[in-house]
Enzyme design. Structure first.
Site, PDB file in Angstrom:
ATOM      1  N   LYS A  53      -7.610   1.207   6.861  1.00 18.92           N
ATOM      2  CA  LYS A  53      -7.734   0.470   5.597  1.00 18.92           C
ATOM      3  C   LYS A  53      -6.918  -0.821   5.663  1.00 18.92           C
ATOM      4  CE  LYS A  53      -8.721   4.680   3.061  1.00 18.92           C
ATOM      5  NZ  LYS A  53      -8.225   5.817   2.275  1.00 18.92           N
ATOM      6  N   GLN A  97      -3.210   7.683  -1.107  1.00 13.24           N
ATOM      7  CA  GLN A  97      -3.890   8.383  -0.014  1.00 13.24           C
ATOM      8  C   GLN A  97      -3.801   9.893  -0.258  1.00 13.24           C
ATOM      9  OE1 GLN A  97      -5.667   6.928   2.502  1.00 13.24           O
ATOM     10  NE2 GLN A  97      -6.258   9.000   3.077  1.00 13.24           N
ATOM     11  N   ASP A 120      -9.721   3.518  -6.337  1.00 11.62           N
ATOM     12  CA  ASP A 120     -10.576   4.622  -5.880  1.00 11.62           C
ATOM     13  C   ASP A 120     -11.441   5.181  -7.005  1.00 11.62           C
ATOM     14  OD1 ASP A 120     -10.545   5.216  -3.143  1.00 11.62           O
ATOM     15  OD2 ASP A 120      -8.506   5.999  -3.271  1.00 11.62           O
TER      16      ASP A 120
END
Ligand code: NAP
Length: 288
Positions: A53, A97, A120
């Site tokens: 990422k 994460q 997200d």
């Protein structure tokens, strides 16, 4: 003939377009978009995902900031980091994460991320908006899957779509996005009976189970589209949920693993960060 959906190339193109868009802001003297990546513990797979990422951020001209907390961190310590990032106007987007160490409840943390920085799309507000069909930040993997359908002009309306897996991050949101595109959607899970015959009837199969070679090629209907979300360690590498070789004999479109959904997840992350940045800039302007 079977078309392999090349997520790697499409992702590269999307990231290049994000970079070009960012350059237009930089040329106006504005700062670059910024993404905070928060990781708790040392999970090796998560470390690889985070590295990928951050590499993508460089290519997209997005500033990334890594926050690493030890595995034994308390929920409160993680919440303090999230609150700090929520209040920092130079941070546009926050990525937590997952998975978190078992002693920290994911839901407790996800709901504390500012919905506007929730890159997200896991905050209940964004999840609710997605399920209501309203404008929202869409979770990266489902958004990436929908981009593949669009890029390859794969019809969805009226098709029988079967989603295997009902997680909040993949299965449920991708099912809703397919429903919004007028597919007739069936969601399957570990208690589903007769999975094989349900899949055999599907024009679109999305597998998000996490078991190597779980979906057999013989289950795939002639001409179906197969989206393999699974990332399973196997024989020193990674394979998907679907028996790719066998399934390719029946499928019209199929994603490879690696090189299909994975890169599209990263492309979506870059697009979502850019959207958070643009919204943040507008908010800052309004406040002045
Ligand atoms: P998850 O939370 O573990 O969910 C797995 C789902 O599979 C559950 O809903 C489970 O059903 C269902 N399932 C398990 N066994 C089954 C069976 N025998 N028959 C039918 N359904 C079954 O997983 P996830 O987070 O959604 O991830 C799924 C896979 O995608 C993993 O391999 C993950 O690494 C991968 N992934 C890849 C990306 C990417 O960017 N490429 C992104 C995210 C995830 P129950 O709900 O009944 O337990």
């Amino acid at each position: 003939m079977t078309t392999i959906l090349d997520g790697k190339s499409l992702s590269k193109r999307v990231i290049e377009e994000v970079a070009l868009d960012v350059i237009t802001y930089l040329e106006k003297g504005l700062r670059a978009p910024s993404l905070a990546v928060v990781m708790v513990g040392e999970d090796p797979a998560s470390a690889v995902y985070v590295r990928n990422k951050i590499r993508a951020c460089k290519n997209a001209k997005i500033d990334s900031h890594e926050y690493r907390l030890p595995a034994k961190s308390k929920e409160k310590e993680l919440l303090d980091v999230i609150k700090f990032l929520n209040n920092d106007s130079d941070i546009d987007a926050i990525l937590l994460q997952l998975p978190l160490p078992k002693h920290i409840k994911e839901a407790n943390i996800l709901r504390e991320i500012s919905p506007e920085k929730d890159v997200d799309g896991f905050h209940p507000l964004n999840t609710g908006n997605l399920f209501l069909g309203r404008d929202s930040i869409q979770p990266c993997t489902p958004r990436g899957i929908m981009m593949l359908f669009e890029a390859y002009d794969i019809p969805i309306s009226g098709r029988n779509a079967v989603v295997i897996g009902r997680s909040n991050i993949v299965g449920k949101p991708v099912a809703h996005l397919l429903l919004q595109k007028d597919a007739t959607v069936t969601i399957c899970h570990s208690k589903t009976e007769g999975l094989k015959s349900i899949v055999k009837n599907a024009d679109i199969v999305v597998s998000a189970v996490g078991k190597a070679n779980f979906v057999k090629g013989s289950w795939i209907k002639e001409g179906a589209t197969v989206i393999d979300v699974g990332m399973n360690e196997y024989d020193g590498g990674f394979v998907g949920d679907v028996d790719f070789e066998e399934a390719s004999e029946n499928a019209e479109f199929i994603t490879p693993v690696p090189g299909g959904v994975g890169p599209m997840t990263i492309a979506s992350l870059m697009l979502n960060t850019l959207s958070c940045y643009k919204r943040n800039l507008k908010n800052i302007k309004k406040q002045k």
